[in-house]
Design a protein around this motif. Structure first.
Motif, PDB file in Angstrom:
ATOM      1  N   ILE A  50      -6.205  -2.985  -7.655  1.00 44.87           N
ATOM      2  CA  ILE A  50      -5.563  -1.469  -6.781  1.00 44.87           C
ATOM      3  C   ILE A  50      -7.230  -1.145  -6.536  1.00 44.87           C
ATOM      4  O   ILE A  50      -7.710  -1.482  -7.657  1.00 44.87           O
ATOM      5  CB  ILE A  50      -5.392  -0.627  -8.150  1.00 44.87           C
ATOM      6  CG1 ILE A  50      -3.584  -1.099  -8.717  1.00 44.87           C
ATOM      7  CG2 ILE A  50      -4.715   0.537  -7.435  1.00 44.87           C
ATOM      8  CD1 ILE A  50      -3.275  -0.867  -9.681  1.00 44.87           C
TER       9      ILE A  50
ATOM     10  N   TYR B 175       0.835  -0.619   0.310  1.00 45.20           N
ATOM     11  CA  TYR B 175      -0.194  -0.616  -0.094  1.00 45.20           C
ATOM     12  C   TYR B 175       0.740   1.076  -0.035  1.00 45.20           C
ATOM     13  O   TYR B 175       1.750   1.216   0.518  1.00 45.20           O
ATOM     14  CB  TYR B 175      -0.891   0.146   1.045  1.00 45.20           C
ATOM     15  CG  TYR B 175      -0.034   0.584   2.306  1.00 45.20           C
ATOM     16  CD1 TYR B 175      -0.183   1.222   3.062  1.00 45.20           C
ATOM     17  CD2 TYR B 175       0.098  -0.859   3.819  1.00 45.20           C
ATOM     18  CE1 TYR B 175       0.338   1.838   4.292  1.00 45.20           C
ATOM     19  CE2 TYR B 175       0.606  -0.861   4.352  1.00 45.20           C
ATOM     20  CZ  TYR B 175       1.183   0.839   5.054  1.00 45.20           C
ATOM     21  OH  TYR B 175       1.601   1.260   6.389  1.00 45.20           O
TER      22      TYR B 175
ATOM     23  N   THR C  11      -3.398   3.339  -1.336  1.00 43.67           N
ATOM     24  CA  THR C  11      -3.583   2.494  -2.122  1.00 43.67           C
ATOM     25  C   THR C  11      -3.220   1.556  -1.932  1.00 43.67           C
ATOM     26  O   THR C  11      -2.464   0.825  -1.886  1.00 43.67           O
ATOM     27  CB  THR C  11      -3.714   3.270  -2.996  1.00 43.67           C
ATOM     28  OG1 THR C  11      -4.060   4.485  -3.902  1.00 43.67           O
ATOM     29  CG2 THR C  11      -3.728   3.145  -5.026  1.00 43.67           C
TER      30      THR C  11
ATOM     31  N   THR D 240      -5.541   9.016   0.896  1.00 46.23           N
ATOM     32  CA  THR D 240      -6.164   8.319   0.667  1.00 46.23           C
ATOM     33  C   THR D 240      -4.497   7.122   0.775  1.00 46.23           C
ATOM     34  O   THR D 240      -3.652   7.522   0.354  1.00 46.23           O
ATOM     35  CB  THR D 240      -5.738   8.672  -1.117  1.00 46.23           C
ATOM     36  OG1 THR D 240      -7.211  10.106  -1.356  1.00 46.23           O
ATOM     37  CG2 THR D 240      -6.619   7.746  -2.171  1.00 46.23           C
TER      38      THR D 240
ATOM     39  N   LYS E  15      -2.470  -2.340  -3.431  1.00 46.93           N
ATOM     40  CA  LYS E  15      -2.282  -3.319  -4.590  1.00 46.93           C
ATOM     41  C   LYS E  15      -2.293  -4.927  -4.084  1.00 46.93           C
ATOM     42  O   LYS E  15      -1.104  -4.903  -3.145  1.00 46.93           O
ATOM     43  CB  LYS E  15      -1.067  -3.029  -5.156  1.00 46.93           C
ATOM     44  CG  LYS E  15      -0.958  -1.268  -6.026  1.00 46.93           C
ATOM     45  CD  LYS E  15       0.024  -1.326  -6.518  1.00 46.93           C
ATOM     46  CE  LYS E  15       0.135  -0.060  -6.673  1.00 46.93           C
ATOM     47  NZ  LYS E  15       1.633   0.381  -7.572  1.00 46.93           N
TER      48      LYS E  15
ATOM     49  N   GLU F  27      -9.196   1.500  -3.597  1.00 48.78           N
ATOM     50  CA  GLU F  27      -8.908   2.787  -2.938  1.00 48.78           C
ATOM     51  C   GLU F  27      -9.181   2.926  -2.505  1.00 48.78           C
ATOM     52  O   GLU F  27     -10.669   2.881  -2.147  1.00 48.78           O
ATOM     53  CB  GLU F  27      -8.279   4.765  -3.811  1.00 48.78           C
ATOM     54  CG  GLU F  27      -7.288   4.357  -4.913  1.00 48.78           C
ATOM     55  CD  GLU F  27      -7.359   6.054  -5.926  1.00 48.78           C
ATOM     56  OE1 GLU F  27      -8.205   6.359  -5.645  1.00 48.78           O
ATOM     57  OE2 GLU F  27      -6.283   6.357  -6.375  1.00 48.78           O
TER      58      GLU F  27
END
Length: 155
Positions: free
Chosen positions: A117, A100, A110, A108, A112, A119
């Motif tokens: 992906i 992340y 994000t 935010t 993976k 958010e």
């Protein structure tokens, strides 16, 4: 003499007001930690058998939801175990390792994992509490949920 005293008092008051900082400095906090979900809220539409059903701010603080956790490590790796019972019986909807990035300016996260992906918006963050929001589509055995999920968590 009264005018001088008045102006002196006014100048002193202005200096006091201008030197005072009424803005509280925001406490610097981190998303890093082992977070336990306390409450899950869902708002959106649940579609089952082709029929959409509105889900208006439905929440759960059940033992099922409280089994959920989110670990965010300092090395930008993490783990999530997410369970829900909002759309029916308790079911696991996430059990993944991920990497992340957190952007404190946009608030935010994000994440993976497995080529995907996702958010999340951090809408509240203190040293011991964090609230994440995500607009998502989740497939369950009962149907598909489209909407916003909110997770209230504590360390």
């Amino acid at each position: 003499m009264k005018k001088i005293l008045f102006f002196t008092m006014m100048a002193g008051m202005l200096m006091t007001v201008s030197c005072r900082n009424d803005e509280k400095e925001e406490e610097v906090t981190s998303v890093i930690g082992n977070w336990k979900v306390q409450k899950m809220t869902a708002k959106g539409t649940f579609t089952s058998g082709g029929f959409p059903i509105p889900v208006p701010n439905t929440s759960s603080e059940s033992a099922c939801v409280r089994d959920s956790k989110l670990d965010l490590n300092a090395d930008k790796t993490g783990f999530v175990l997410l369970k829900q019972d909002i759309t029916g019986p308790c079911e696991e909807i996430g059990n993944d390792n991920f990497t992340y990035a957190y952007d404190p300016d946009t608030k935010t996260i994000t994440a993976k994992y497995n080529g995907s992906i996702e958010e999340f918006t951090v809408s509240h963050l203190t040293n011991n509490e964090m609230t994440l929001k995500q607009v998502t589509a989740i497939s369950t055995p009962q149907g598909i949920f489209n909407g916003e999920i909110t997770l209230n968590m504590k360390k």
